[in-house]
Design an enzyme around this catalytic site. Structure first.
Site, PDB file in Angstrom:
ATOM      1  NE  ARG A   1       4.603   4.926   0.643  1.00 20.82           N
ATOM      2  CZ  ARG A   1       4.456   3.696   0.176  1.00 20.82           C
ATOM      3  NH1 ARG A   1       4.850   3.406  -1.036  1.00 20.82           N
ATOM      4  NH2 ARG A   1       3.898   2.764   0.915  1.00 20.82           N
TER       5      ARG A   1
ATOM      6  CE  LYS B   1       2.827  -6.578   0.734  1.00 19.53           C
ATOM      7  NZ  LYS B   1       3.377  -5.248   0.719  1.00 19.53           N
TER       8      LYS B   1
ATOM      9  CB  SER C   1       7.391  -1.998  -4.290  1.00 14.16           C
ATOM     10  OG  SER C   1       8.458  -1.638  -3.445  1.00 14.16           O
TER      11      SER C   1
ATOM     12  CG  HIS D   1      12.106   0.926   0.031  1.00 15.02           C
ATOM     13  ND1 HIS D   1      11.781   0.229  -1.098  1.00 15.02           N
ATOM     14  CD2 HIS D   1      11.018   0.855   0.839  1.00 15.02           C
ATOM     15  CE1 HIS D   1      10.549  -0.255  -0.986  1.00 15.02           C
ATOM     16  NE2 HIS D   1      10.060   0.115   0.166  1.00 15.02           N
TER      17      HIS D   1
HETATM   18  P1  ADP Z   1       5.673  -3.363   3.399  1.00 17.38           P
HETATM   19  O1  ADP Z   1       5.505  -4.569   2.539  1.00 17.38           O
HETATM   20  O2  ADP Z   1       5.953  -3.616   4.843  1.00 17.38           O
HETATM   21  O3  ADP Z   1       4.678  -2.251   3.146  1.00 17.38           O
HETATM   22  P2  ADP Z   1       7.556  -2.007   1.762  1.00 17.38           P
HETATM   23  O4  ADP Z   1       8.722  -2.765   1.256  1.00 17.38           O
HETATM   24  O5  ADP Z   1       6.511  -1.622   0.761  1.00 17.38           O
HETATM   25  O6  ADP Z   1       7.039  -2.830   2.951  1.00 17.38           O
HETATM   26  O7  ADP Z   1       8.014  -0.715   2.529  1.00 17.38           O
HETATM   27  C1  ADP Z   1       8.812  -0.800   3.691  1.00 17.38           C
HETATM   28  C2  ADP Z   1       8.754   0.515   4.423  1.00 17.38           C
HETATM   29  O8  ADP Z   1       9.181   1.562   3.571  1.00 17.38           O
HETATM   30  C3  ADP Z   1       7.354   0.928   4.904  1.00 17.38           C
HETATM   31  O9  ADP Z   1       7.497   1.594   6.140  1.00 17.38           O
HETATM   32  C4  ADP Z   1       6.907   1.914   3.852  1.00 17.38           C
HETATM   33  O10 ADP Z   1       5.966   2.845   4.356  1.00 17.38           O
HETATM   34  C5  ADP Z   1       8.218   2.582   3.532  1.00 17.38           C
HETATM   35  N1  ADP Z   1       8.178   3.198   2.203  1.00 17.38           N
HETATM   36  C6  ADP Z   1       7.710   2.654   1.074  1.00 17.38           C
HETATM   37  N2  ADP Z   1       7.823   3.513   0.050  1.00 17.38           N
HETATM   38  C7  ADP Z   1       8.378   4.647   0.549  1.00 17.38           C
HETATM   39  C8  ADP Z   1       8.739   5.918  -0.012  1.00 17.38           C
HETATM   40  N3  ADP Z   1       8.517   6.231  -1.302  1.00 17.38           N
HETATM   41  N4  ADP Z   1       9.317   6.835   0.792  1.00 17.38           N
HETATM   42  C9  ADP Z   1       9.514   6.550   2.100  1.00 17.38           C
HETATM   43  N5  ADP Z   1       9.187   5.384   2.696  1.00 17.38           N
HETATM   44  C10 ADP Z   1       8.628   4.433   1.940  1.00 17.38           C
END
Ligand code: ADP
Length: 164
Positions: free
Chosen positions: A94, A42, A132, A18
């Site tokens: 990803r 979630k 995450s 992120h």
């Molecule tokens: P959500 O609950 O909307 O999936 P996340 O907090 O998991 O949100 O992720 C927010 C954004 O960050 C999403 O666009 C996700 O694809 C992106 N993201 C998550 N992990 C990575 C990563 N390792 N590298 C790049 N982008 C990521």
């Protein structure tokens, strides 16, 4: 005209993937809003206040160059984007699995609001595997998350693991 971008997510917790996206998104916009989703559907390890606090810590280094706001939001992301005047939605990609999910969400969002463009930033190859969910699982099982999150998030994850 000020280009406002919105990077929405659950950030439970924010990790290096992120943070890398944030560091690249600030080069594309004049102001970046980190939208921390309140109702994610979630079950969350970190409550809203904690998620906001760790996102605030993560964005601190980028404030020198770009105006950054960390804001919790509930409801439709496109409505929130409109409220804050964001014309750009930033998402990270990803893998193919992310693509399928993001493709359908973006297609729907385009119908909800044609004025918001979604910009996808491909994950840095070093962060491709970071999620995450996996970071939480590793921490709960006593693994080392040093390479995936900031020292502060690592400490918070270890405290959660110790209290279980
Ligand atoms: P959500 O609950 O909307 O999936 P996340 O907090 O998991 O949100 O992720 C927010 C954004 O960050 C999403 O666009 C996700 O694809 C992106 N993201 C998550 N992990 C990575 C990563 N390792 N590298 C790049 N982008 C990521």
């Amino acid at each position: 005209m000020t280009r406002v971008g919105l990077y929405p997510g659950s950030f439970d917790p924010i990790h290096n993937g992120h943070t890398d996206i944030i560091g690249r998104a600030v080069k594309l916009v004049d102001k970046l809003v980190l939208g921390v989703a309140i109702d994610t559907g979630k079950s969350m390890m970190f409550d809203l206040d904690e998620r906001v606090a760790i996102v605030e810590e993560a964005v601190a280094p980028f404030r020198a160059t770009t105006e950054i706001l960390v804001q919790p939001y509930a409801g439709l992301t496109t409505l929130f984007a409109r409220q804050i005047g964001a014309g750009i939605m930033v998402r990270g990609l990803r893998a193919v699995s992310d693509f399928e999910f993001e493709f359908s969400i973006t297609a729907m969002n385009q119908q909800l609001d044609r004025n918001i463009e979604t910009v996808f930033l491909m994950a840095d190859p070093r962060h491709l595997a970071i999620a995450s969910k996996l970071v939480k699982e590793i921490a709960m099982l006593g693994g080392d998350v040093t390479n995936f999150v900031s020292p502060s998030v690592k400490a918070r994850l270890m405290a959660k693991a110790a209290s279980c």
